[in-house]
Design an enzyme around this catalytic site. Structure first.
Site, PDB file in Angstrom:
ATOM      1  CG  ASP A 133       2.875   2.829  11.077  1.00  0.00           C
ATOM      2  OD1 ASP A 133       2.522   2.776  12.268  1.00  0.00           O
ATOM      3  OD2 ASP A 133       3.986   2.419  10.664  1.00  0.00           O
ATOM      4  CE  LYS A 136       6.164  -0.466   7.616  1.00  0.00           C
ATOM      5  NZ  LYS A 136       5.117   0.415   8.234  1.00  0.00           N
ATOM      6  CG  ASP A 161       6.612   4.837  11.270  1.00  0.00           C
ATOM      7  OD1 ASP A 161       6.261   3.850  11.935  1.00  0.00           O
ATOM      8  OD2 ASP A 161       7.662   5.482  11.516  1.00  0.00           O
ATOM      9  CG  ASN A 162       8.105   2.090   9.877  1.00  0.00           C
ATOM     10  OD1 ASN A 162       6.892   1.980   9.900  1.00  0.00           O
ATOM     11  ND2 ASN A 162       8.847   2.039  10.969  1.00  0.00           N
ATOM     12  CD  GLU A 191       8.697   1.418  15.643  1.00  0.00           C
ATOM     13  OE1 GLU A 191       9.191   2.412  15.078  1.00  0.00           O
ATOM     14  OE2 GLU A 191       7.990   0.606  15.057  1.00  0.00           O
TER      15      GLU A 191
HETATM   16  O1  LIG Z   1       5.432  -3.795   9.270  1.00  0.00           O
HETATM   17  C1  LIG Z   1       5.210  -2.802   9.925  1.00  0.00           C
HETATM   18  N1  LIG Z   1       3.992  -2.246   9.972  1.00  0.00           N
HETATM   19  C2  LIG Z   1       2.876  -2.880   9.221  1.00  0.00           C
HETATM   20  C3  LIG Z   1       2.250  -4.026  10.049  1.00  0.00           C
HETATM   21  C4  LIG Z   1       1.220  -4.822   9.280  1.00  0.00           C
HETATM   22  C5  LIG Z   1       0.179  -3.935   8.623  1.00  0.00           C
HETATM   23  C6  LIG Z   1      -1.040  -4.724   8.235  1.00  0.00           C
HETATM   24  N2  LIG Z   1      -1.924  -3.810   7.501  1.00  0.00           N
HETATM   25  C7  LIG Z   1      -2.676  -2.836   8.052  1.00  0.00           C
HETATM   26  C8  LIG Z   1      -3.333  -2.218   7.002  1.00  0.00           C
HETATM   27  N3  LIG Z   1      -2.989  -2.831   5.845  1.00  0.00           N
HETATM   28  C9  LIG Z   1      -2.123  -3.810   6.156  1.00  0.00           C
HETATM   29  C10 LIG Z   1       6.312  -2.197  10.764  1.00  0.00           C
HETATM   30  C11 LIG Z   1       7.460  -2.964  11.016  1.00  0.00           C
HETATM   31  C12 LIG Z   1       8.498  -2.454  11.811  1.00  0.00           C
HETATM   32  C13 LIG Z   1       9.709  -3.276  12.076  1.00  0.00           C
HETATM   33  C14 LIG Z   1      10.982  -2.673  12.108  1.00  0.00           C
HETATM   34  C15 LIG Z   1      12.118  -3.437  12.366  1.00  0.00           C
HETATM   35  C16 LIG Z   1      11.988  -4.808  12.583  1.00  0.00           C
HETATM   36  F1  LIG Z   1      13.096  -5.545  12.846  1.00  0.00           F
HETATM   37  C17 LIG Z   1      10.741  -5.406  12.532  1.00  0.00           C
HETATM   38  C18 LIG Z   1       9.605  -4.647  12.288  1.00  0.00           C
HETATM   39  C19 LIG Z   1       8.388  -1.171  12.386  1.00  0.00           C
HETATM   40  C20 LIG Z   1       7.250  -0.402  12.127  1.00  0.00           C
HETATM   41  O2  LIG Z   1       7.121   0.854  12.664  1.00  0.00           O
HETATM   42  C21 LIG Z   1       6.219  -0.895  11.315  1.00  0.00           C
HETATM   43  O3  LIG Z   1       5.136  -0.084  11.088  1.00  0.00           O
HETATM   44 MG   LIG Z   2       5.589   1.917  11.707  1.00  0.00          MG
END
Ligand SMILES: O=C(NCCCCCn1ccnc1)c1cc(-c2ccc(F)cc2)cc(O)c1O
Ligand SMILES: [Mg+2]
Length: 206
Positions: A133, A136, A161-162, A191
């Protein structure tokens, strides 16, 4: 979000923490937690796998960490990796409020750096379940890295996820066409919205 947890959730009660975050994200401010709809699918996979070792890539504020850890058997361990120190600081407090510190090890840093160190640093042989998660574009390279580091065993489960929104096209293409995995798509929604999204569950065949 943390204030909402501390105001509305009961200390030591993980379900009330999950509920407080979902309520906040529906009523006040959207946030990128896996959420309640996909969270139910996550719960059913965790319950089915009943894992002794779990790796979560992407802690964010600890919502899915709490959902997973609350379903683990007593001796199980969940290691969760978060790159962003601000997210990690909040997640530690959310996990503590839920009373799940003993089951969870939150590690700050880049997944690409930490995955090769899992065995030596945490005494982990293999992971029974991995929840992807985080960024991506890291799902595929980190999955290949886990294979190379021998962190997956026959029967290990990857839950991503996603895979639709924001989407992980290179990961989906790899995992669905690789003879080393058996994959299944769980259609759901992004979500707290009506936008399509889903979880991809894949079994490593060894
Ligand atoms: O980017 C996401 N997650 C990673 C966050 C940073 C991780 C940092 N990290 C941690 C460890 N190594 C690196 C994410 C984004 C969205 C989303 C969907 C639609 C929208 F319009 C905007 C956003 C929905 C999710 O469910 C997500 O998980
Ligand atoms: Mg997610």
């Amino acid at each position: 979000m943390l204030a909402a947890v501390q105001k509305n959730a009961t200390r030591g009660d993980p379900r009330s923490v999950v509920k407080a975050i979902d309520q906040f994200c529906r009523q006040k401010e959207w946030a990128m937690n896996v959420g309640d709809e996909k969270g139910c699918i996550l719960d059913s996979v965790v319950t089915e796998v009943n894992p002794a070792t779990v790796l979560e890539l992407g802690t964010y504020c600890g919502y899915s960490t709490v959902r997973i850890a609350s379903l683990l058997p007593s001796n199980a361990k969940l290691i969760t990796l978060e790159f962003n120190p601000d997210y990690a600081a909040i997640a530690r407090q959310v996990i503590a409020w839920a009373g799940l510190e003993d089951k969870v090890q939150l590690v700050e840093g880049a997944s690409g750096d930490w995955i090769p160190k899992m065995k030596e640093k945490f005494g982990i042989e293999t992971f029974d379940l991995v929840f992807l998660d985080h960024w991506k574009d890291r799902y595929l390279p980190d999955t290949k890295l886990m294979e190379e580091c021998g962190l997956l065993r026959k029967g290990s489960i990857l839950l991503a996820d996603n895979v639709i929104c924001p989407g992980t096209p290179d990961y989906l293409e790899y995992i669905r066409n690789s003879p080393r995995y058996k994959s299944q798509y769980f259609k759901s929604h992004l979500e707290y919205t009506k936008v399509e999204d889903g979880l991809e569950k894949s079994v490593f065949l060894g």
